[in-house]
Design a protein around this motif. Structure first.
Motif, mmCIF file in Angstrom:
data_model
loop_
_atom_site.group_PDB
_atom_site.id
_atom_site.type_symbol
_atom_site.label_atom_id
_atom_site.label_comp_id
_atom_site.label_asym_id
_atom_site.label_seq_id
_atom_site.Cartn_x
_atom_site.Cartn_y
_atom_site.Cartn_z
ATOM 1 N N TRP A 124 0.868 -1.202 0.053
ATOM 2 C CA TRP A 124 0.175 0.083 -0.013
ATOM 3 C C TRP A 124 0.802 1.291 -0.176
ATOM 4 N N PRO A 125 0.702 2.109 -0.901
ATOM 5 C CA PRO A 125 1.517 3.302 -1.016
ATOM 6 C C PRO A 125 0.971 4.528 -0.215
ATOM 7 N N VAL A 126 1.139 4.282 0.976
ATOM 8 C CA VAL A 126 0.677 5.175 2.071
ATOM 9 C C VAL A 126 1.723 5.452 3.392
ATOM 10 N N LYS A 127 1.569 6.635 4.005
ATOM 11 C CA LYS A 127 2.345 6.781 5.049
ATOM 12 C C LYS A 127 1.287 7.112 6.166
ATOM 13 N N ILE A 128 1.530 6.132 7.450
ATOM 14 C CA ILE A 128 0.631 6.378 8.452
ATOM 15 C C ILE A 128 1.583 6.566 9.615
ATOM 16 N N ARG A 129 0.996 7.896 10.313
ATOM 17 C CA ARG A 129 1.764 8.291 11.490
ATOM 18 C C ARG A 129 0.721 8.162 12.560
ATOM 19 N N ALA A 130 1.040 7.687 13.698
ATOM 20 C CA ALA A 130 0.061 7.790 14.997
ATOM 21 C C ALA A 130 0.821 7.910 16.216
ATOM 22 N N VAL A 131 -0.057 8.326 17.162
ATOM 23 C CA VAL A 131 0.282 8.545 18.679
ATOM 24 C C VAL A 131 0.866 6.894 19.137
ATOM 25 N N ALA A 132 1.835 7.050 19.977
ATOM 26 C CA ALA A 132 2.190 5.794 20.639
ATOM 27 C C ALA A 132 1.240 4.990 21.227
ATOM 28 N N GLU A 133 0.988 3.904 21.155
ATOM 29 C CA GLU A 133 -0.098 2.875 21.573
ATOM 30 C C GLU A 133 0.147 2.940 23.155
ATOM 31 N N GLY A 134 -0.999 3.032 23.890
ATOM 32 C CA GLY A 134 -1.207 3.359 25.078
ATOM 33 C C GLY A 134 -1.173 4.869 25.719
ATOM 34 N N THR B 120 1.471 8.246 -0.798
ATOM 35 C CA THR B 120 2.962 8.770 -1.237
ATOM 36 C C THR B 120 3.041 8.737 -2.825
ATOM 37 N N ASP B 121 2.056 7.936 -3.628
ATOM 38 C CA ASP B 121 2.295 7.900 -4.918
ATOM 39 C C ASP B 121 1.387 8.842 -5.627
ATOM 40 N N PRO B 122 1.661 9.882 -6.463
ATOM 41 C CA PRO B 122 0.986 10.931 -7.262
ATOM 42 C C PRO B 122 -0.153 10.166 -8.150
ATOM 43 N N GLN B 123 -0.117 8.864 -8.329
ATOM 44 C CA GLN B 123 -1.004 8.115 -9.394
ATOM 45 C C GLN B 123 -2.171 7.343 -8.631
ATOM 46 N N CYS B 124 -2.044 7.487 -7.071
ATOM 47 C CA CYS B 124 -2.606 6.685 -6.345
ATOM 48 C C CYS B 124 -3.401 7.474 -5.060
ATOM 49 N N ILE C 140 5.093 2.747 6.209
ATOM 50 C CA ILE C 140 5.237 3.343 5.015
ATOM 51 C C ILE C 140 5.466 2.627 4.118
ATOM 52 N N ASP C 141 4.531 2.863 2.827
ATOM 53 C CA ASP C 141 4.839 1.914 1.744
ATOM 54 C C ASP C 141 4.897 0.372 1.898
ATOM 55 N N GLY C 142 4.061 0.071 2.608
ATOM 56 C CA GLY C 142 3.880 -1.464 3.152
ATOM 57 C C GLY C 142 4.875 -1.918 4.249
ATOM 58 N N GLU C 143 5.499 -1.042 4.630
ATOM 59 C CA GLU C 143 6.531 -1.450 5.937
ATOM 60 C C GLU C 143 6.031 -1.000 7.139
ATOM 61 N N ILE C 144 6.317 -1.819 8.274
ATOM 62 C CA ILE C 144 5.831 -1.345 9.469
ATOM 63 C C ILE C 144 7.239 -0.892 10.011
ATOM 64 N N VAL C 145 7.351 0.236 10.623
ATOM 65 C CA VAL C 145 8.832 0.685 10.901
ATOM 66 C C VAL C 145 8.698 0.963 12.418
ATOM 67 N N VAL C 146 7.628 0.977 13.233
ATOM 68 C CA VAL C 146 7.827 0.896 14.701
ATOM 69 C C VAL C 146 7.068 -0.081 15.130
ATOM 70 N N GLU C 147 7.578 -0.733 16.420
ATOM 71 C CA GLU C 147 6.586 -1.292 16.858
ATOM 72 C C GLU C 147 6.670 -1.524 18.330
ATOM 73 N N TYR C 148 5.457 -1.609 19.137
ATOM 74 C CA TYR C 148 5.424 -1.522 20.591
ATOM 75 C C TYR C 148 5.314 -2.893 21.132
ATOM 76 N N ASN C 149 5.583 -2.991 22.321
ATOM 77 C CA ASN C 149 5.477 -4.253 23.259
ATOM 78 C C ASN C 149 4.320 -3.826 24.307
ATOM 79 N N LEU C 150 3.689 -4.992 24.787
ATOM 80 C CA LEU C 150 2.659 -4.588 25.811
ATOM 81 C C LEU C 150 3.174 -3.966 26.889
#
Length: 469
Positions: free
Chosen positions: A95-105, A120-124, A444-454
Motif C-alpha cells: 500500500w503506497p501510504v504513510k501512516i503516522r500515529a500516537v504511541a499505543e497506550g 505517497t504515489d501521485p497516481q494513487c 510507510i509503503d507497506g513496511e512497519i517501521v515502529v512496533e510497541y510491546n505490551l
C-alpha cells in the motif's frame, strides 16, 4: 466464491467509485482519525499494530485485483483497476501510504488527531479513502481499552481509599467476554485491548493476540473455577461434596480458586455449607476461596455475601480502618457494567468493607457493549494536493456542528511544560517550541517501521498504579 481474505474487498461498496469523483489533477490526499467526543473525555490509543501486522501486511496481487474487478462490475460499482494494477507492478503489492500515529497506550483527550494517513504515489491518491473502512476499525480496540481504563480508575480510587496496597489492582476486573462477542476476531481484538489495563482474563484469543502481536510472553492469567454444571452434576444433595472436591483438587498454601455458589440457594451455601460444614477445610487448605454469586441484585448480593462470609470466617481491620475477610473473597461476574462496579464498591466501603474483598468479572458488556459512537470515532480527509497545490478539505454541516471536520495537514502535539495535548496544522503557522510532535511514522509503503510491546503500552496507560483518579 469470493475470497474474504482479499484486502481489496474489505471496503464499503461506495469507496471504489471515488477515484472518479475527486478533482482532475489530484495527486495526494491526507486524512486523520479522531474521537469527536462521546462517553469518555479521553481515549487510550491501542490496536493499530494489529491492523498493520495483519491486513496491511498482505501483499496485493493481480489475482486480488482480478477478483475485486469482477466483483464490483457485478455489484454495479466502477473499480479503480488501473490504480491497483500499478500498486502490484510498481509497489510490489504494498500500500503506497504513510501512516503516522500516537504511541499505543497514550491517553489522549478527545477531539484530537490520533493518527494520519497520507498517500505517497501521485497516481494513487484515493488509496487513502479506500483504506478508511479497514483503518477506522481501530475504534474498537481503542474504545474497549478506554472503557477498561476508566473502570480501572474507579476500582483504583476505591482501593486507595480502603486498601493497604494497590498490588491487586491488575486482577480486579477479569475478562469473561469470550462467549459474548460476535466472532473470534472480536474476542482477540477486544480481549487484548482489555489487557492494556488488567492481567486477568479467560478470553484465550485476546491473550494470544496480546502475546503474538504485542510481543508478550504471557499477557494474562486465570485460576481454576467451577461452573454450574460441575457443581450440579453432584446433585442437589451433593452440593457440599462438590465444594469439598474443589478444596481437595485446588487447595494448598497460597492457592486461589473460585466456586460458583448460587446453583441452588446462595444464602444456605455461604452461611451453612461454606460457613459451617466446610469452614475448617477451607482454613486448613491454606487457599483463598473466591465465592461467586451469579444471580440477584449485584449490589445487594455482594454486600450480603461479604457480611455472611465475615460472620463465618472473620475479618481483619486494615490500616485504612476497613475490614478484609479471612481466607475468602468474592467475585461478581453477573450484571457488571461500569456503573455497577462503582455502585458495588460504594456499598462495600459505606459498610466498612475494603475493596480488597471483591473482584469483578465482565462478559459481553466488556467486549460487546461498545460501538463506534461510544466515542464518536471518525476518519476524515483534511487536505488534498490538486495541480501541485495543497487545499483544505473539510465539512461544516449547519445541522450538526459536532461533525465539523478539521482542515489541513495535521499532527498531535504535547506541551513540554504542562503535558497538555493539542492538534495543530503542520502546514500552517510555525508551532512554538514548547510543543513536541507526538505522531510517529509507524508504516510507510507497506513496511512497519515502529512496533510497541505490551509492557510499553501498559506503562503509557498508567500501569498499574501510576495515575491519579
Amino acid at each position: 466464491m469470493f475470497n474474504l481474505d482479499n484486502p481489496l474487498l474489505d471496503v464499503d461498496s461506495y469507496k471504489p467509485s471515488h477515484w472518479l469523483q475527486v478533482p482532475t489533477g489530484t495527486t495526494a490526499m491526507f486524512s486523520y482519525i479522531e474521537s469527536r467526543g462521546g462517553q469518555y473525555d479521553k481515549t487510550v490509543f491501542f490496536g493499530l499494530q494489529y491492523i498493520l501486522k495483519t491486513a496491511l501486511s498482505i501483499r496485493i496481487t493481480h489475482s486480488h485485483v482480478d477478483e475485486a474487478a469482477a466483483f464490483f462490475t457485478a455489484h454495479g460499482v466502477p473499480f479503480p483497476e488501473q490504480m491497483f494494477r500499478r500498486i502490484v507492478d510498481v509497489h510490489g503489492g504494498r500500500w503506497p501510504v504513510k501512516i503516522r500515529a500516537v504511541a499505543e497506550g497514550a491517553v489522549v483527550p478527545t477531539h484530537n488527531v490520533l493518527m494520519t494517513i497520507e498517500s505517497t504515489d501521485p497516481q494513487c491518491p484515493t488509496v487513502v479513502g479506500y483504506l478508511e473502512t479497514l483503518l477506522l476499525r481501530v475504534w474498537y480496540p481503542i474504545t474497549v481499552a478506554t472503557q477498561s481504563y476508566y473502570m480501572k480508575r474507579t476500582i483504583a480510587a476505591a482501593m486507595r481509599a480502603s486498601c493497604d496496597t494497590l498490588d491487586g489492582l491488575p486482577f480486579k476486573l477479569h475478562d469473561f467476554g469470550c462467549r459474548g462477542v460476535s466472532s473470534t476476531e472480536s474476542a482477540a481484538i477486544g480481549g487484548a485491548a482489555h489487557l492494556v489495563n488488567f492481567m486477568g482474563s479467560d478470553t484465550v484469543p485476546g491473550i494470544l493476540m496480546a502475546n503474538r502481536i504485542y510481543n508478550c510472553v504471557m499477557a494474562a492469567f486465570s485460576i481454576p473455577a467451577s461452573e454450574h454444571s460441575t457443581i450440579t452434576s453432584w446433585g442437589r444433595d451433593g452440593e457440599a461434596d462438590a465444594y469439598r472436591n474443589m478444596i481437595t483438587q485446588f487447595g494448598g498454601k497460597g492457592k486461589i480458586f473460585a466456586v460458583v455458589s448460587d446453583s441452588y440457594d446462595l444464602h444456605n451455601a455461604v452461611k451453612n455449607l461454606w460457613g459451617k460444614e466446610l469452614r475448617q477445610a477451607v482454613i486448613d487448605s491454606g487457599a483463598t476461596v473466591v465465592i461467586r454469586p451469579d444471580s440477584g441484585n449485584p449490589v445487594e448480593i455482594v454486600l450480603e455475601t461479604c457480611r455472611n462470609l465475615d460472620e463465618a470466617f472473620g475479618s481483619t481491620v486494615n490500616s485504612k480502618n476497613y475490614k478484609v475477610l479471612n481466607h475468602v473473597r468474592v467475585i461478581q461476574g453477573d450484571g457488571i457494567t461500569p456503573t455497577m462496579i462503582r455502585d458495588i464498591l460504594e456499598a462495600l466501603l459505606e459498610n466498612g468493607y475494603s475493596a480488597e474483598n471483591v473482584a469483578f468479572g465482565m462478559g459481553g458488556m466488556l467486549l460487546q457493549g461498545v460501538n463506534r459512537d461510544t466515542n464518536k470515532f471518525a476518519m476524515k480527509c483534511s487536505a488534498a494536493c490538486v495541480n501541485g497545490d495543497w487545499r483544505e478539505v473539510y465539512k461544516d454541516p449547519i445541522t450538526d456542528k459536532g461533525k465539523v471536520s478539521k482542515k489541513g495537514r495535521l499532527s498531535l502535539f504535547k506541551s513540554r511544560l504542562t503535558g497538555e495535548y493539542a492538534t495543530y496544522r503542520i502546514d500552517g503557522p510555525t508551532i512554538d517550541s514548547e510543543w513536541e510532535d507526538q505522531l510517529t511514522t509507524v508504516y510507510i509503503d507497506g513496511e512497519i517501521v515502529v512496533e510497541y510491546n505490551l509492557d510499553q503500552i501498559r506503562a503509557r496507560a498508567g500501569w498499574p498504579t501510576t495515575f491519579v483518579s
